[in-house]
Design a protein around this motif. Structure first.
Motif, PDB file in Angstrom:
ATOM      1  N   ARG A 109       6.503   9.516   0.176  1.00  0.00           N
ATOM      2  CA  ARG A 109       5.311   8.678   0.309  1.00  0.00           C
ATOM      3  C   ARG A 109       5.672   7.614   1.471  1.00  0.00           C
ATOM      4  O   ARG A 109       6.855   7.245   1.554  1.00  0.00           O
ATOM      5  N   VAL A 110       4.826   7.143   1.984  1.00  0.00           N
ATOM      6  CA  VAL A 110       4.967   5.990   2.891  1.00  0.00           C
ATOM      7  C   VAL A 110       4.464   4.745   1.922  1.00  0.00           C
ATOM      8  O   VAL A 110       3.468   4.783   1.242  1.00  0.00           O
ATOM      9  N   ASN A 111       5.238   3.465   2.345  1.00  0.00           N
ATOM     10  CA  ASN A 111       4.811   2.306   2.031  1.00  0.00           C
ATOM     11  C   ASN A 111       4.561   1.256   2.895  1.00  0.00           C
ATOM     12  O   ASN A 111       5.548   1.313   3.817  1.00  0.00           O
ATOM     13  N   ASP A 112       3.769   0.544   2.748  1.00  0.00           N
ATOM     14  CA  ASP A 112       3.420  -0.638   3.786  1.00  0.00           C
ATOM     15  C   ASP A 112       3.621  -1.833   2.902  1.00  0.00           C
ATOM     16  O   ASP A 112       2.547  -2.361   2.153  1.00  0.00           O
ATOM     17  N   THR A 130       7.085  -4.385   6.197  1.00  0.00           N
ATOM     18  CA  THR A 130       7.900  -3.165   6.415  1.00  0.00           C
ATOM     19  C   THR A 130       7.291  -1.739   5.925  1.00  0.00           C
ATOM     20  O   THR A 130       6.383  -1.683   5.346  1.00  0.00           O
ATOM     21  N   SER A 131       7.568  -0.639   6.771  1.00  0.00           N
ATOM     22  CA  SER A 131       7.106   0.567   6.683  1.00  0.00           C
ATOM     23  C   SER A 131       8.287   1.557   6.050  1.00  0.00           C
ATOM     24  O   SER A 131       9.386   1.501   6.618  1.00  0.00           O
ATOM     25  N   THR A 132       8.299   2.197   4.849  1.00  0.00           N
ATOM     26  CA  THR A 132       9.309   2.702   4.356  1.00  0.00           C
ATOM     27  C   THR A 132       8.907   4.093   3.831  1.00  0.00           C
ATOM     28  O   THR A 132       7.735   4.381   3.849  1.00  0.00           O
ATOM     29  N   SER A 133       9.738   5.120   3.929  1.00  0.00           N
ATOM     30  CA  SER A 133       9.652   6.286   3.431  1.00  0.00           C
ATOM     31  C   SER A 133      10.278   6.511   2.226  1.00  0.00           C
ATOM     32  O   SER A 133      11.680   6.324   1.917  1.00  0.00           O
ATOM     33  N   VAL A 166      -3.306   0.181  -2.910  1.00  0.00           N
ATOM     34  CA  VAL A 166      -2.613  -1.223  -2.717  1.00  0.00           C
ATOM     35  C   VAL A 166      -2.878  -1.674  -4.173  1.00  0.00           C
ATOM     36  O   VAL A 166      -3.435  -2.022  -4.740  1.00  0.00           O
ATOM     37  N   MET A 177      13.525   2.805   7.105  1.00  0.00           N
ATOM     38  CA  MET A 177      12.580   1.827   6.859  1.00  0.00           C
ATOM     39  C   MET A 177      12.577   1.092   8.161  1.00  0.00           C
ATOM     40  O   MET A 177      13.914   0.770   8.905  1.00  0.00           O
ATOM     41  N   ALA A 186       0.777  -1.252   0.026  1.00  0.00           N
ATOM     42  CA  ALA A 186      -0.055  -0.072   0.013  1.00  0.00           C
ATOM     43  C   ALA A 186       0.900   1.286   0.008  1.00  0.00           C
ATOM     44  O   ALA A 186       1.996   1.178   0.561  1.00  0.00           O
ATOM     45  N   THR A 187       0.674   2.441  -0.803  1.00  0.00           N
ATOM     46  CA  THR A 187       1.186   3.448  -0.544  1.00  0.00           C
ATOM     47  C   THR A 187       0.535   4.782  -0.565  1.00  0.00           C
ATOM     48  O   THR A 187      -0.754   4.461  -0.683  1.00  0.00           O
ATOM     49  N   HIS A 188       1.052   5.887  -0.267  1.00  0.00           N
ATOM     50  CA  HIS A 188       0.267   7.018   0.060  1.00  0.00           C
ATOM     51  C   HIS A 188       1.292   8.345   0.072  1.00  0.00           C
ATOM     52  O   HIS A 188       2.107   8.122   0.875  1.00  0.00           O
ATOM     53  N   GLY A 189       1.183   9.282  -0.618  1.00  0.00           N
ATOM     54  CA  GLY A 189       2.012  10.416  -0.532  1.00  0.00           C
ATOM     55  C   GLY A 189       1.689  11.344   0.457  1.00  0.00           C
ATOM     56  O   GLY A 189       0.659  11.540   0.666  1.00  0.00           O
TER      57      GLY A 189
END
Lengths: 203, 207
Positions: free
Chosen positions: A164-167, A156-159, A105, A134, A94-97
């Motif tokens: 953006r954040v990615n799950d 993992t959660s990344t910037s 997703v 991350m 999943a991603t969101h800016g």
């Protein structure tokens, strides 16, 4: 010397009796410092990665990349000196800016592996700004089995570099009946600039 | 006085030796009882939420609400004076109705945040049910909250039952980061409206 209370052995032979204490045992923490690789090798540097535990947990804490647009990957050692156990895996995210765009997703075909020996992505590439990183975890089940394939799963959660954040959810198996006795982490390119990776045994 | 068995130090200096006590350390249990908010504030009521641990986990067990709404959380950088840290997040869920219909996965753009300071919902827009047996359960992992270098990532998963008929199970996945280099020193949970009728929140430090 042991310690027995009301007929129950609490300590003996240098160990806490089974069923006492916690089921999650810290094994090893490795702190990256411009590190090309981080390796957990059974029997080396106090690492346990054998049939002592049926499940192992790795945590990734504020992993910082040396360069933009690179990500953390994992490889498994199955009997040689190389981290090239064959793997089949899935990968979705999943991603969101930060600007409110790109929410969604989706399955990421380019990040999965079909019986390949290369390193498996744990994230989409992330940013190398000073505050970007991350974090997350990966489970590895029964690595010492010589009967079954060895499953793993991570989140993992990344910037991302584009803020953006990615799950990210990754799962798969090492398609081998040889025991996995070591796990290595490295970036797609460049070094792991900073961050901690911890290994736990789950009893 | 220490305790040594077979050459291994088991107890000394008031502590169980590293590796014997385990790595999931229960810090605090808070039980909701018609509670407007549930807060874990570092340095208050025996709560530790600083660099003692690099990873924290908060579990919510049998969270039951008095009115249909969503469970959310926020962080604080001023030991609970304000819960308004800037966040960017994702939120998606998998659902299935108890009549066997509507099984699917859905990204919920109305529940994510983009550089916003409001509470992040852990459950989704179809609000939590209020039947006596309805509840939400789940866990929230927060990484390195005391860092003054990095933004702070969190991962959550909360399944619950919604308030419709037929009733749906929701499996909600939320992740994101507190976009600040100030230390996060408190976490608060609350419903969108009404109280947390009952339930247990447990804070663990992972060593």
């Amino acid at each position: 010397m042991g310690l027995i209370s009301n007929g129950t052995t609490i300590f003996d032979a240098g160990s806490l009796a089974a069923g006492l204490g916690s089921s999650m045992t810290f094994i090893k923490k490795i702190t990256a410092s411009s590190s090309a690789t981080i390796s957990f090798v059974n029997g080396s540097s106090d690492v346990v990665l054998d049939n002592t535990y049926k499940e192992y947990l790795f945590t990734f804490n504020s992993i910082h990349a040396g360069t933009d647009d690179t990500g953390l990957t994992v490889g498994f050692r199955d009997g040689s000196t190389d981290y090239d156990a064959p793997k089949t895996s899935t990968f979705f995210r999943a991603t969101h800016g930060e600007d409110g765009t790109s929410g969604g997703v989706a399955y990421v075909t380019g990040a999965d592996i079909a019986n390949g020996t290369g390193f498996q992505r744990l994230d989409n590439d992330f940013g190398a700004d000073n505050d970007q990183s991350m974090s997350g975890y990966m489970h590895l089940f029964n690595p010492s089995s010589t009967t079954f394939v060895k499953h793993f799963m991570s989140r993992t959660s990344t910037s991302r570099p584009a803020n953006r954040v990615n799950d990210i959810f990754m799962s798969g198996y090492c398609n081998t009946t040889t025991a996995i006795d070591a796990v290595q982490f490295k970036m797609n390119s460049g070094n792991i600039d900073a961050g901690d990776i911890c290994l736990y045994g789950i009893s | 006085m220490g305790l040594i068995s077979n050459g291994t130090t088991l107890l000394d200096g008031g502590s169980i030796s590293s590796g014997l006590a385990g790595s999931m350390n229960l810090i605090k249990t808070v039980t909701a009882s018609s509670s407007g908010t549930i807060s874990f504030v570092h340095g208050s009521s025996s709560v530790v939420f600083d660099n003692t641990y690099s990873v924290y986990c908060i579990k919510g067990i049998n969270i039951h609400n008095s009115t249909s709404d969503e469970l959310g959380f926020n962080g604080s950088i001023d030991t609970g004076s304000n819960y308004n840290v800037t966040k960017t997040t994702t939120h998606f869920y998998v659902i299935h109705a108890d009549n066997g219909t509507q099984g699917h996965l859905y990204y919920n753009a109305s529940e994510d945040l983009a550089q916003a300071t409001g509470f992040q919902n852990l459950t989704s827009a179809s609000q939590m049910g209020t039947n006596n047996d309805d509840c939400a359960d789940g866990e929230l992992w927060i990484y390195n909250p005391s860092s003054t270098t990095f933004m702070k990532h969190f991962l959550a998963r909360f399944p619950y039952m919604d308030s419709r008929s037929p009733q749906y199970v929701y499996d909600c996945y939320t992740t994101g980061y507190f976009n600040t280099t100030s230390a996060i020193d408190a976490i608060q949970f609350k419903m969108g409206s009404g109280n947390i009728d009952s339930g247990t929140f447990k804070l663990y430090g992972v060593s």
